[in-house]
Every structure is written in structure tokens, then in C-alpha cells.
Motif scaffolding. Structure first.
Motif, short mmCIF file in Angstrom:
data_model
loop_
_atom_site.label_atom_id
_atom_site.label_comp_id
_atom_site.label_asym_id
_atom_site.label_seq_id
_atom_site.Cartn_x
_atom_site.Cartn_y
_atom_site.Cartn_z
N HIS A 43 0.92 -1.30 -0.09
CA HIS A 43 0.07 0.06 0.07
C HIS A 43 0.84 1.45 0.19
O HIS A 43 0.99 1.70 -1.24
CB HIS A 43 -0.98 0.08 1.18
N TRP A 48 -4.21 -2.75 7.05
CA TRP A 48 -4.58 -3.78 6.03
C TRP A 48 -4.04 -5.14 6.32
O TRP A 48 -2.90 -5.09 6.95
CB TRP A 48 -3.82 -3.45 4.57
N CYS A 64 -4.06 -9.67 0.03
CA CYS A 64 -4.65 -8.53 0.81
C CYS A 64 -6.14 -8.87 1.04
O CYS A 64 -6.74 -9.00 0.01
CB CYS A 64 -4.39 -7.16 0.28
N ASN A 79 -8.12 -6.71 2.36
CA ASN A 79 -8.89 -5.56 2.26
C ASN A 79 -8.86 -5.20 0.70
O ASN A 79 -9.81 -4.54 0.28
CB ASN A 79 -8.09 -4.24 2.90
N GLN A 80 -7.99 -5.49 -0.12
CA GLN A 80 -8.02 -5.47 -1.65
C GLN A 80 -7.42 -6.38 -2.31
O GLN A 80 -6.27 -6.68 -2.22
CB GLN A 80 -7.10 -3.99 -1.82
N ARG A 129 -6.82 -7.38 -5.15
CA ARG A 129 -5.93 -7.50 -6.33
C ARG A 129 -4.49 -7.05 -5.68
O ARG A 129 -3.54 -7.06 -6.61
CB ARG A 129 -6.19 -6.71 -7.44
N VAL A 130 -4.15 -6.74 -4.62
CA VAL A 130 -3.04 -6.57 -3.89
C VAL A 130 -2.52 -7.47 -3.39
O VAL A 130 -3.03 -8.27 -2.52
CB VAL A 130 -3.12 -5.18 -3.11
#
Ligand code: FES
Length: 97
Positions: free
Chosen positions: A41, A61, A70, A72-73, A75-76
Motif C-alpha cells: 500500500h 491492511w 490482501c 482488504n484489496q 488485487r493487492v
């Protein structure tokens, strides 16, 4: 870098330092990998506080402990360095800086 005998590994994930760089050795669906503690991030430090996921000290995160994805996201991901197993020893494709 030689990470040691596969048969004598402590429970995963566990911290590994290569020079100044910090990682967690983890095992995902495609095998072993070193997951960088530098958060994708904004560069906080991802930490293992004994929970089911890693947590970043920056903005909280969270990342799964197998693939570094991740929560929370989706794609991360945490940056991953491949680890190979040769004749029972683990080798990471990373050099000390
Ligand atoms: S720097 Fe890790 S969550 Fe923001």
C-alpha cells in the motif's frame, strides 16, 4: 540464499532477514515463498501478531499468511520472492543488499 533443511523448518510462516530486507517464509498453493514485510500500500511494515492474518502497521491492511493476498484489496499482494527446494534444502532467489 540457503534457508536450510526443509525437514527442520519451524512452523510457518516465520521471519527471515536477508541483509536489511525482512520477509516471512510462507508456503502457498504453489510452494514456498518469501513475502516481503514492506506493505504494497504505502510502505508500512507488515507484521505477524499471531493472528490468522498478517497486519500492516500503517493503515491496518491485512494479508493472508499463505499467498500474501490482501484481505482488504483482493488485487493487492505482498511482494513474493520464489523459493525452490533442491535435495531437501530451501533456496531463495534473493541476494543480501
Ligand atoms: S501502508 Fe500498509 S496499509 Fe497502508
Amino acid at each position: 540464499m540457503d534457508l536450510g533443511e526443509e525437514s527442520s523448518l519451524p512452523s510457518l510462516p516465520f521471519p527471515v532477514e536477508v541483509g536489511d530486507a525482512k520477509f516471512f517464509l510462507a508456503k502457498g498453493s504453489d510452494g514456498y515463498k518469501l513475502l516481503s514485510v514492506i506493505c504494497p500500500h504505502q510502505g508500512g511494515e507488515v507484521q505477524d501478531e499471531g493472528e490468522e492474518v498478517f497486519t500492516c502497521d500503517g493503515h491496518g491492511w491485512q494479508f493472508d499468511k499463505y499467498e500474501g493476498v490482501c484481505v482488504n484489496q483482493a488485487r493487492v499482494r505482498m511482494k513474493a520472492v520464489p523459493v525452490t527446494v533442491t535435495e531437501g534444502r530451501l533456496w531463495a532467489l534473493v541476494r543480501p543488499e
